[in-house]
Each structure stands twice: as structure tokens, then as C-alpha cells.
Write an enzyme that holds these catalytic residues in place. Structure first.
Site, short mmCIF file in Angstrom:
data_model
loop_
_atom_site.label_atom_id
_atom_site.label_comp_id
_atom_site.label_asym_id
_atom_site.label_seq_id
_atom_site.Cartn_x
_atom_site.Cartn_y
_atom_site.Cartn_z
N HIS A 1 9.51 -0.17 9.04
CA HIS A 1 8.53 -1.21 9.25
C HIS A 1 8.73 -2.00 7.95
O HIS A 1 9.11 -3.39 8.10
CB HIS A 1 7.20 -0.88 9.18
CG HIS A 1 6.91 0.34 10.41
ND1 HIS A 1 6.93 -0.40 11.72
CD2 HIS A 1 6.30 1.40 10.35
CE1 HIS A 1 6.69 0.40 12.43
NE2 HIS A 1 6.28 1.90 11.73
N ASP B 1 0.97 -1.18 0.02
CA ASP B 1 -0.08 -0.22 0.06
C ASP B 1 0.98 1.22 -0.01
O ASP B 1 0.85 2.04 0.93
CB ASP B 1 -0.77 0.08 1.06
CG ASP B 1 -0.26 0.02 2.57
OD1 ASP B 1 -0.81 0.44 3.58
OD2 ASP B 1 1.03 -0.57 2.71
O1 RIB Z 1 2.20 -0.25 10.99
C1 RIB Z 1 3.12 0.17 9.91
C2 RIB Z 1 2.65 -0.68 8.56
O2 RIB Z 1 1.27 0.30 8.18
C3 RIB Z 1 3.49 -0.29 7.53
O3 RIB Z 1 3.27 -1.41 6.52
C4 RIB Z 1 3.08 0.90 7.08
O4 RIB Z 1 3.49 1.06 5.34
C5 RIB Z 1 1.71 0.86 7.06
O5 RIB Z 1 1.15 0.19 5.79
CA CA Z 2 2.76 -0.77 4.16
#
Ligand code: RIB
Ligand code: CA
Length: 308
Positions: free
Chosen positions: A241, A11
Site C-alpha cells: 500500500h 503510522d
Molecule cells: O489500508 C492500508 C493502509 O492502512 C496503509 O497505510 C497501512 O499502513 C495502514 O495504515
Molecule cells: Ca500506513
């Protein structure tokens, strides 16, 4: 050296962009496709952004547009306060030259996995809607992937969009629960480890000399992203992340794991919480609980610097 085939479900999203650049530049991975999903942005913007990222890397990578809404719940608001309205901070929307495949994502994922049994690493770094729909279409894909490594959840960490829920799980808890209930070992790269991998803006500006195009893209996008972390989270840098999850697909030894059956709360009070399940029919998930922070950061930036 043979490259491992990887499909990233994404995303994008600023840390998604980092993950996709890493996967596209890594000499151990072959990014054979991207599938998109709502979350940080709408599915339409996510698809446009995935195409832009591939073209920024001067690579032709198939992109298929996926789910625009969760399986059950009313969609949450997109995370424009974290990733910007267009998904890459204050960067204006870019129009890709190419277009997405005209194929439904669940069918596309099942076809790719059935065509390459045992070869594909499936790496979702957004809400798990597409993955749940693919499992519903063909449950046997769970036994045919090389690995499934998600960015999502948190076992001892608590949440980042509530006290209990991490954003990807929170955005579709029903899909996430179906993914953890399937007949595979989910490798969960969650907040227990990704919140520990924090990069200040200087890390991104430092690579401008080696990778002026990709480096400039990330330096611009992380301007906005890091301001969110400074103002709202109180850390002087951004949490890596999604790239941490992609790095875990080929460097599992940099992480420590616990093994538990995992379920996702789908009720009001703690909706989106990932917790140890009493359901003995569930396979054990491999939950990352610690990480070699310096090694992950070095691997990320050393790989991005091989770009341009
Ligand atoms: O909590 C972090 C996640 O949520 C990551 O994948 C960031 O891109 C959002 O999608
Ligand atoms: Ca993400």
C-alpha cells in the site's frame, strides 16, 4: 538531478517502513521530514518507529509527533493483528537514539509548506487527522504544496476493514472528508491499485545479499505481515500500500486515473467509504484505478537494493 522535497505523514507500520525506506533511498526524493499519526499503532509508537527507521537508514530526518486520536469519532483499535504490537511484526521494540521535534504537527506542516511554496510533496500514508488540522490552521497550504498524494480510500475496490472503508479513511473519516473538500487536487492512491501490488516473502529475502541491514529489517517485519495476508486475505504475499503511494509521487505515468470530486461517508452504515460526490464546489481528485504492477515492484526493490 534535483530531488523533490517530500514529507511523509505516517503510522509505521510495516508498509509505512517500506515507503520510508524507499523515500530515504530514492535519488529523486529528499525526505525532509516525517510527521506521525495514530492508526496501525499509537502515535507514541509511530513516532518511536519513525525515528528508528531514519536511524536504520543512518539518516537524520526530523520527526514530529502528531495526532493521537481522530477529529470526532472514538478511536478504532490499532491494527496490531496486521502490523504487530510494536508496529514491525514480531520485531521487539527498538529505542531510537534521537527524539522527536517539540512542535505541534499542524503548525510544523504549515510552516514547512509556507517556507517552501510549490516545492513540497505531501504524502500521507496513515489517517488524515494531521492534514485536516493543518488545513484548518492555514487553508492556503492547499494551494502551496507541489502535490498531495495519499495512500487511502478505494473507488471501485470496496474496502479492506469493511465492505466499504479502507483503513486510513476508516480511522478518521471526518478528517479525510475535510482533506478531499480542500482547494487542491488530491491524488488518491487507494485500494484500486495498492491491492494489486502483492509481494511474496521471497521478494524480500532475495534482496538480503544487496541490502543486508535494510533487507533483513523488511524480511523480518514482512514475515508477520505476510502471514496476516495469507491467513486473513488469502493472498501469498503482502499488499504494498504505502510504497506504491510514494512511488506514484514521482512515477505518475505508471498509473491510470479517473477524475472525480470525492467525499467520505461519515455516517454509520458505510462510514469511511470514499465515493463520487455531487458537491460541485469540490475540486476533482485524481483517483488511481490501474497500475503497472511489475514496474512499481521493480522500482521499489531496485531502490532498496541500493541501500545497505
Ligand atoms: O489500508 C492500508 C493502509 O492502512 C496503509 O497505510 C497501512 O499502513 C495502514 O495504515
Ligand atoms: Ca500506513
Amino acid at each position: 538531478m534535483t530531488r523533490s522535497k517530500i514529507i511523509i505523514d505516517t503510522d509505521p507500520g510495516i508498509d509505512d517502513a517500506m515507503a520510508i525506506f524507499y523515500a530515504g533511498l530514492c535519488d529523486k526524493l529528499d525526505l525532509i521530514a516525517m510527521t506521525t499519526v495514530f492508526g496501525n499503532v499509537t502515535a507514541e509508537i509511530a513516532t518511536r518507529n519513525a525515528l528508528v527507521l531514519a536511524e536504520t537508514m543512518r539518516q537524520v530526518i526530523p520527526v514530529a509527533r502528531g495526532a493521537a486520536t481522530p477529529l470526532v469519532q472514538t478511536p478504532n483499535h490499532v491494527s496490531d493483528h496486521v502490523h504487530g504490537v510494536e508496529g514491525f511484526g514480531d520485531m521487539p521494540a527498538q529505542t531510537p537514539k534521537g527524539s522527536a521535534l517539540d512542535v505541534p504537527v499542524p503548525e510544523y506542516l504549515c510552516q514547512m509548506i509556507n517556507d517552501h511554496p510549490g516545492e513540497i510533496i505531501l504524502c500521507p500514508v496513515g489517517p488524515l487527522t494531521n492534514i485536516a488540522l493543518a488545513l484548518r490552521l492555514d487553508p492556503s497550504i492547499a494551494t502551496k504544496v507541489k502535490a498531495v498524494v495519499i495512500m487511502g480510500g478505494g473507488l471501485h475496490s470496496g474496502g479492506n476493514v469493511s465492505d466499504y472503508a479502507e483503513a486510513n479513511i476508516w480511522n478518521d473519516p471526518h478528517a479525510a472528508d475535510e482533506v478531499f473538500a480542500a482547494d487542491w487536487e488530491v491524488v488518491m492512491i487507494g485500494l484500486d491499485v495498492t491491492q494489486k501490488v502483492v509481494c511474496p516473502h521471497s521478494d524480500f529475502t532475495a534482496m538480503l545479499g544487496d541490502a543486508p541491514i535494510i533487507g533483513d529489517f523488511l524480511a523480518q517485519a514482512t514475515d508477520f505481515y505476510i502471514k496476516f495476508y495469507q491467513d486473513e486475505v488469502g493472498v501469498d504475499g503482502c499488499q504494498m500500500h504505502d510504497p506504491t503511494a510514494v512511488i506514484a509521487t514521482i512515477y505518475p505515468e505508471l498509473f491510470k486515473y479517473e477524475h472525480h470530486p470525492i467525499e467520505v461517508c461519515t455516517d454509520e452504515d458505510r462510514i469511511g467509504e470514499t465515493r463520487i460526490s455531487n458537491d460541485k464546489s469540490r475540486r476533482l481528485a485524481k483517483v488511481a484505478v490501474d497500475v503497472d504492477i511489475a514496474a512499481v515492484k521493480k522500482i521499489f526493490f531496485d531502490t532498496i537494493k541500493t541501500g545497505f
